[in-house]
Motif scaffolding. Structure first.
Motif, PDB file in Angstrom:
ATOM      1  N   ILE A   5       0.858  -1.181   0.000  1.00 32.98           N
ATOM      2  CA  ILE A   5       0.000   0.000   0.000  1.00 32.98           C
ATOM      3  C   ILE A   5       0.897   1.234   0.000  1.00 32.98           C
ATOM      4  N   GLY A   6       0.481   2.265  -0.704  1.00 33.82           N
ATOM      5  CA  GLY A   6       1.286   3.475  -0.767  1.00 33.82           C
ATOM      6  C   GLY A   6       0.438   4.721  -0.872  1.00 33.82           C
ATOM      7  N   LYS A   7       1.134   5.833  -1.075  1.00 37.50           N
ATOM      8  CA  LYS A   7       0.480   7.126  -1.182  1.00 37.50           C
ATOM      9  C   LYS A   7       1.115   7.881  -2.344  1.00 37.50           C
ATOM     10  N   LYS A   8       0.282   8.462  -3.189  1.00 38.32           N
ATOM     11  CA  LYS A   8       0.801   9.200  -4.339  1.00 38.32           C
ATOM     12  C   LYS A   8       1.405  10.523  -3.876  1.00 38.32           C
ATOM     13  N   VAL A   9       2.682  10.744  -4.228  1.00 37.75           N
ATOM     14  CA  VAL A   9       3.365  11.978  -3.855  1.00 37.75           C
ATOM     15  C   VAL A   9       3.172  13.039  -4.926  1.00 37.75           C
ATOM     16  N   GLY A  10       3.335  12.662  -6.183  1.00 43.37           N
ATOM     17  CA  GLY A  10       3.180  13.607  -7.282  1.00 43.37           C
ATOM     18  C   GLY A  10       3.909  13.104  -8.514  1.00 43.37           C
ATOM     19  N   MET A  11       3.935  13.924  -9.548  1.00 42.98           N
ATOM     20  CA  MET A  11       4.566  13.543 -10.809  1.00 42.98           C
ATOM     21  C   MET A  11       5.832  14.353 -11.050  1.00 42.98           C
ATOM     22  N   THR A  12       6.739  13.761 -11.801  1.00 41.46           N
ATOM     23  CA  THR A  12       7.972  14.425 -12.215  1.00 41.46           C
ATOM     24  C   THR A  12       8.422  13.758 -13.509  1.00 41.46           C
ATOM     25  N   SER A  13       9.657  13.976 -13.901  1.00 46.25           N
ATOM     26  CA  SER A  13      10.202  13.301 -15.082  1.00 46.25           C
ATOM     27  C   SER A  13      11.689  13.078 -14.879  1.00 46.25           C
ATOM     28  N   ILE A  14      12.188  12.022 -15.478  1.00 52.73           N
ATOM     29  CA  ILE A  14      13.620  11.705 -15.397  1.00 52.73           C
ATOM     30  C   ILE A  14      14.127  11.369 -16.796  1.00 52.73           C
ATOM     31  N   PHE A  15      15.441  11.420 -16.964  1.00 52.26           N
ATOM     32  CA  PHE A  15      16.064  11.088 -18.236  1.00 52.26           C
ATOM     33  C   PHE A  15      16.624   9.672 -18.162  1.00 52.26           C
ATOM     34  N   ASP A  16      16.409   8.903 -19.236  1.00 52.39           N
ATOM     35  CA  ASP A  16      16.968   7.552 -19.285  1.00 52.39           C
ATOM     36  C   ASP A  16      18.379   7.598 -19.880  1.00 52.39           C
ATOM     37  N   ALA A  17      18.966   6.409 -20.078  1.00 50.14           N
ATOM     38  CA  ALA A  17      20.339   6.333 -20.564  1.00 50.14           C
ATOM     39  C   ALA A  17      20.480   6.886 -21.982  1.00 50.14           C
ATOM     40  N   GLU A  18      19.386   6.871 -22.750  1.00 56.68           N
ATOM     41  CA  GLU A  18      19.438   7.351 -24.127  1.00 56.68           C
ATOM     42  C   GLU A  18      19.079   8.828 -24.236  1.00 56.68           C
ATOM     43  N   GLY A  19      18.838   9.475 -23.096  1.00 54.08           N
ATOM     44  CA  GLY A  19      18.544  10.901 -23.105  1.00 54.08           C
ATOM     45  C   GLY A  19      17.080  11.248 -23.298  1.00 54.08           C
ATOM     46  N   ARG A  20      16.211  10.256 -23.270  1.00 56.72           N
ATOM     47  CA  ARG A  20      14.779  10.528 -23.403  1.00 56.72           C
ATOM     48  C   ARG A  20      14.187  10.972 -22.072  1.00 56.72           C
ATOM     49  N   ASN A  21      13.291  11.942 -22.121  1.00 52.68           N
ATOM     50  CA  ASN A  21      12.630  12.448 -20.922  1.00 52.68           C
ATOM     51  C   ASN A  21      11.371  11.622 -20.660  1.00 52.68           C
ATOM     52  N   ILE A  22      11.334  10.896 -19.539  1.00 50.31           N
ATOM     53  CA  ILE A  22      10.234   9.976 -19.249  1.00 50.31           C
ATOM     54  C   ILE A  22       9.373  10.547 -18.126  1.00 50.31           C
ATOM     55  N   PRO A  23       8.080  10.782 -18.379  1.00 50.68           N
ATOM     56  CA  PRO A  23       7.192  11.217 -17.283  1.00 50.68           C
ATOM     57  C   PRO A  23       6.978  10.072 -16.298  1.00 50.68           C
ATOM     58  N   CYS A  24       6.964  10.376 -15.022  1.00 46.76           N
ATOM     59  CA  CYS A  24       6.850   9.326 -14.021  1.00 46.76           C
ATOM     60  C   CYS A  24       6.137   9.856 -12.776  1.00 46.76           C
ATOM     61  N   THR A  25       5.733   8.924 -11.927  1.00 52.20           N
ATOM     62  CA  THR A  25       5.015   9.246 -10.695  1.00 52.20           C
ATOM     63  C   THR A  25       5.823   8.746  -9.510  1.00 52.20           C
ATOM     64  N   VAL A  26       5.897   9.579  -8.475  1.00 52.38           N
ATOM     65  CA  VAL A  26       6.589   9.214  -7.239  1.00 52.38           C
ATOM     66  C   VAL A  26       5.551   8.702  -6.241  1.00 52.38           C
ATOM     67  N   ILE A  27       5.792   7.516  -5.682  1.00 53.03           N
ATOM     68  CA  ILE A  27       4.866   6.887  -4.746  1.00 53.03           C
ATOM     69  C   ILE A  27       5.607   6.559  -3.459  1.00 53.03           C
ATOM     70  N   GLU A  28       5.029   6.979  -2.336  1.00 50.73           N
ATOM     71  CA  GLU A  28       5.559   6.579  -1.029  1.00 50.73           C
ATOM     72  C   GLU A  28       4.930   5.233  -0.687  1.00 50.73           C
ATOM     73  N   ALA A  29       5.716   4.165  -0.768  1.00 56.87           N
ATOM     74  CA  ALA A  29       5.196   2.801  -0.614  1.00 56.87           C
ATOM     75  C   ALA A  29       5.682   2.208   0.703  1.00 56.87           C
ATOM     76  N   GLY A  30       4.724   1.966   1.605  1.00 55.77           N
ATOM     77  CA  GLY A  30       5.054   1.346   2.879  1.00 55.77           C
ATOM     78  C   GLY A  30       5.747   2.300   3.825  1.00 55.77           C
TER      79      GLY A  30
END
Length: 205
Positions: A5-30
């Motif tokens: 079980i977790g709690k949604k913190v919010g959204m952000t984005s990170i870059f992968d190894a190929e330089g692509r910007n990936i939208p993602c969600t941060v979750i506080e889990a446990g």
């Protein structure tokens, strides 16, 4: 399948190894505490009940206080049952974010944002009756015709019309775990997760 079980913190984005910007969600889990272990012999089915998020004792009913006391833990706000678990758990065990590894795929269940009473354009994606070029000035977002006249003289059940939107249980499948921060109990998963910031989510591995 294991879960937490977790709690949604919010959204952000990170870059992968190929330089692509990936939208993602941060979750506080446990961390989640095992508050009950059900077996087929005693309960008719096997499951593990997890408790998450501290609750005030004054807001907890007496039966639940006894329930948590059996697990030797403090009252929890959110209880969820998981029917299968990869590892054998006993009463009082703690499930942490270490359950997941980078690259795993998870299903996330949450309650979507409630949007109140909405019309057919927002609720179902209707295009409206038409533009202003055919003598219409107040019909742009109207639903249009609803059906027959003399027969059946009623609106069929399930007709897509205006109504309450959102606030539904939604499952998003196959989101990839991009980062695991065990010390902060945080997971970063790709894509979006249903619900508002701070709302509870259930992750299935």
């Amino acid at each position: 399948m294991s879960g937490i079980i977790g709690k949604k913190v919010g959204m952000t984005s990170i870059f992968d190894a190929e330089g692509r910007n990936i939208p993602c969600t941060v979750i506080e889990a446990g961390p989640c505490v095992v508050t009950q272990v059900k077996t087929a012999e005693t309960d008719g089915y096997a499951s593990v009940q997890l408790g998450y998020d501290e609750a005030k004792e004054k807001n907890t009913t007496s039966p639940l206080k006894g329930h948590f006391a059996k697990a030797n833990t403090t009252p929890k706000r959110k209880l969820v049952e998981f029917t299968t678990f990869e590892s054998q758990l006993t009463l009082g065990d703690v499930v942490t974010v270490d359950l997941f590894q980078e690259g795993d795929f998870v299903d996330v269940v949450g309650t979507s944002k409630g949007k109140g009473f909405q019309g057919v354009v927002k609720r179902h994606g209707f295009g409206g009756v038409g533009g202003q070029t055919h003598g219409q000035h107040n019909r742009m977002r109207a639903p249009g015709s609803l059906g027959a006249s003399s027969y059946p003289s009623r609106v069929f059940k399930g007709m897509r019309m205006a109504g309450r939107t959102g606030g539904d249980r939604v499952k998003v499948q196959n989101l990839q775990v991009l980062k695991v921060y065990a010390e902060q109990n945080l997971l970063v998963v790709s894509g979006s997760v249903p619900g508002a910031k701070g709302s509870y989510v259930i992750l299935d591995k």
